[in-house]
Design an enzyme around this catalytic site. Structure first.
Site, PDB file in Angstrom:
ATOM      1  N   ASP A   1     -45.580 -55.951  21.446  1.00 55.17           N
ATOM      2  CA  ASP A   1     -45.121 -55.693  22.487  1.00 55.17           C
ATOM      3  C   ASP A   1     -44.331 -56.654  23.121  1.00 55.17           C
ATOM      4  O   ASP A   1     -43.824 -56.880  23.866  1.00 55.17           O
ATOM      5  CB  ASP A   1     -46.889 -56.919  23.202  1.00 55.17           C
ATOM      6  CG  ASP A   1     -47.730 -55.697  23.850  1.00 55.17           C
ATOM      7  OD1 ASP A   1     -47.616 -54.789  24.138  1.00 55.17           O
ATOM      8  OD2 ASP A   1     -48.884 -56.694  23.389  1.00 55.17           O
TER       9      ASP A   1
ATOM     10  N   GLN B   1     -54.579 -56.702  23.758  1.00 46.98           N
ATOM     11  CA  GLN B   1     -54.766 -57.079  25.252  1.00 46.98           C
ATOM     12  C   GLN B   1     -55.076 -57.700  26.028  1.00 46.98           C
ATOM     13  O   GLN B   1     -55.796 -58.372  26.260  1.00 46.98           O
ATOM     14  CB  GLN B   1     -56.123 -55.404  25.135  1.00 46.98           C
ATOM     15  CG  GLN B   1     -55.824 -54.381  26.428  1.00 46.98           C
ATOM     16  CD  GLN B   1     -54.411 -53.784  26.537  1.00 46.98           C
ATOM     17  OE1 GLN B   1     -53.057 -53.360  26.232  1.00 46.98           O
ATOM     18  NE2 GLN B   1     -53.830 -53.201  28.569  1.00 46.98           N
TER      19      GLN B   1
ATOM     20  N   LYS C   1     -53.451 -45.870  23.741  1.00 44.27           N
ATOM     21  CA  LYS C   1     -52.484 -46.099  22.875  1.00 44.27           C
ATOM     22  C   LYS C   1     -52.552 -45.716  21.989  1.00 44.27           C
ATOM     23  O   LYS C   1     -52.346 -45.385  20.337  1.00 44.27           O
ATOM     24  CB  LYS C   1     -52.886 -48.146  22.191  1.00 44.27           C
ATOM     25  CG  LYS C   1     -52.027 -48.776  24.074  1.00 44.27           C
ATOM     26  CD  LYS C   1     -51.883 -49.752  23.867  1.00 44.27           C
ATOM     27  CE  LYS C   1     -50.954 -50.159  25.408  1.00 44.27           C
ATOM     28  NZ  LYS C   1     -51.692 -52.009  25.620  1.00 44.27           N
TER      29      LYS C   1
HETATM   30  N1  GUN Z   1     -51.777 -55.570  29.704  1.00 42.78           N
HETATM   31  C1  GUN Z   1     -50.782 -54.450  30.581  1.00 42.78           C
HETATM   32  N2  GUN Z   1     -49.928 -54.263  30.386  1.00 42.78           N
HETATM   33  C2  GUN Z   1     -49.952 -54.386  28.895  1.00 42.78           C
HETATM   34  C3  GUN Z   1     -48.835 -54.402  27.933  1.00 42.78           C
HETATM   35  O1  GUN Z   1     -48.105 -53.640  27.944  1.00 42.78           O
HETATM   36  N3  GUN Z   1     -49.621 -54.899  26.794  1.00 42.78           N
HETATM   37  C4  GUN Z   1     -50.817 -55.588  26.372  1.00 42.78           C
HETATM   38  N4  GUN Z   1     -50.844 -55.944  25.421  1.00 42.78           N
HETATM   39  N5  GUN Z   1     -51.865 -56.378  27.726  1.00 42.78           N
HETATM   40  C5  GUN Z   1     -50.879 -55.680  28.976  1.00 42.78           C
END
Ligand code: GUN
Length: 293
Positions: A119, A96, A52
């Site tokens: 998100d 995350q 990311k």
């Molecule tokens: N863990 C797995 N997928 C995601 C996501 O799209 N965003 C976040 N914040 N954590 C995750």
């Protein structure tokens, strides 16, 4: 059979975003800024967060990564979230997941300012999504919609079967595919670990979205001829076929089903890269204050 190429499509989207960043830079004199909080050292989470941050650099965003130790208290984490909520220079914030078990994930999710919740996990944004109001859509479901749109996959009136009811993928996906929108307008069946006679249901799917996290779970006897398959799974398994000794597998047995499908997403290179592209897209929208004005 047509491969829904998430890698190529996500690169196209990143290029579009790069051009928009340049124009925001020159017209507003600002750079979109994403902040990410990572708690602990989980290997998969490290990989996702690094991807990311790298993607932010690629499109010209600013990014900040806040690393907190595994044993950080819930209070300290909430205080970091609060700091970022109140930092006017930061447009988007993600924490995350998963978080260590001593931290209440929902409490943390609810602490994020909905305006910065790129998100799309905050309850108020999930509600807005369900009501078809403008908001940040969760990145993986949004990436799947974008792939269906860009490949002109017909969804209206189709039977969409979703396997898996996670808050991140299966549940929002089922809502989005049923909405009165394009892509959308499907008749949706959401299946999960308690579903009976799963194969009878999946065999009636025109669009099958698989997000349960079990490598090669879907086989050719579970699908009908001409189905469009979206494979969200990604499991790392030991392999003698690769140099590294590891291989990434989806939730679908690709070799077994490929002749029977009209469309299919590969693993890797399907849904994964689209998730990151949509996170960038949401951050761009946040920087333009597109919603909640
Ligand atoms: N863990 C797995 N997928 C995601 C996501 O799209 N965003 C976040 N914040 N954590 C995750």
């Amino acid at each position: 059979m047509i491969i829904l190429d998430g890698k190529k499509t996500s690169n196209d989207i990143k290029e579009e975003i790069t051009n928009q960043v340049k124009s925001i830079n020159s017209s507003l004199g600002k750079t979109p800024h994403l902040s990410a909080i990572l708690v602990g050292n989980d290997g998969a989470s490290e990989t996702y967060i690094n991807a990311k941050v790298k993607a932010c650099e690629k499109v010209g965003f600013a990014s900040t990564l806040v690393r907190l130790p595994d044993n950080v208290s819930e209070e300290e984490l909430l205080s970091e979230v609060d700091k970022i909520n109140n930092n006017q220079d930061i447009d988007g914030l993600i924490v995350q997941l998963p978080l260590p078990s001593h931290i209440d994930e929902m409490k943390v999710t609810e602490a994020i300012d909905p305006k910065k919740d790129v998100d799309g996990f905050h309850p108020s944004n999930i509600g807005r999504m369900a009501l078809n109001l403008a908001t940040y859509l969760p990145a993986t479901p949004a990436g799947i919609l974008e792939l269906l749109k860009r490949y002109n996959v017909e969804t209206s009136g189709k039977h969409c079967v979703v396997i898996g009811r996670s808050h991140i993928v299966g549940s929002p996906m089922s809502v989005l595919m049923a909405r009165n929108s394009d892509p959308g307008n499907c008749t949706v069946t959401l299946t999960h670990s308690r579903t009976q006679n799963l194969k009878d249901i999946t065999r009636t799917a025109d669009i099958l979205i698989v997000a349960l996290g079990k490598a090669e779970f879907v086989t050719s006897d579970m699908i009908k001829e001409g189905v469009c398959i979206i494979d969200v799974g990604i499991t790392r398994v030991k392999s003698e076929k690769t140099k590294s000794g590891w291989q990434l597998l989806g939730d679908v047995n690709f070799e077994d089903v490929k002749e029977k499908c009209s469309y299919i997403t590969p693993v890797p290179g399907g849904v994964g890269p689209m998730t990151i592209a949509m996170l960038l897209q949401n951050t761009l929208l946040a920087s333009k204050k597109e919603f909640f004005s």
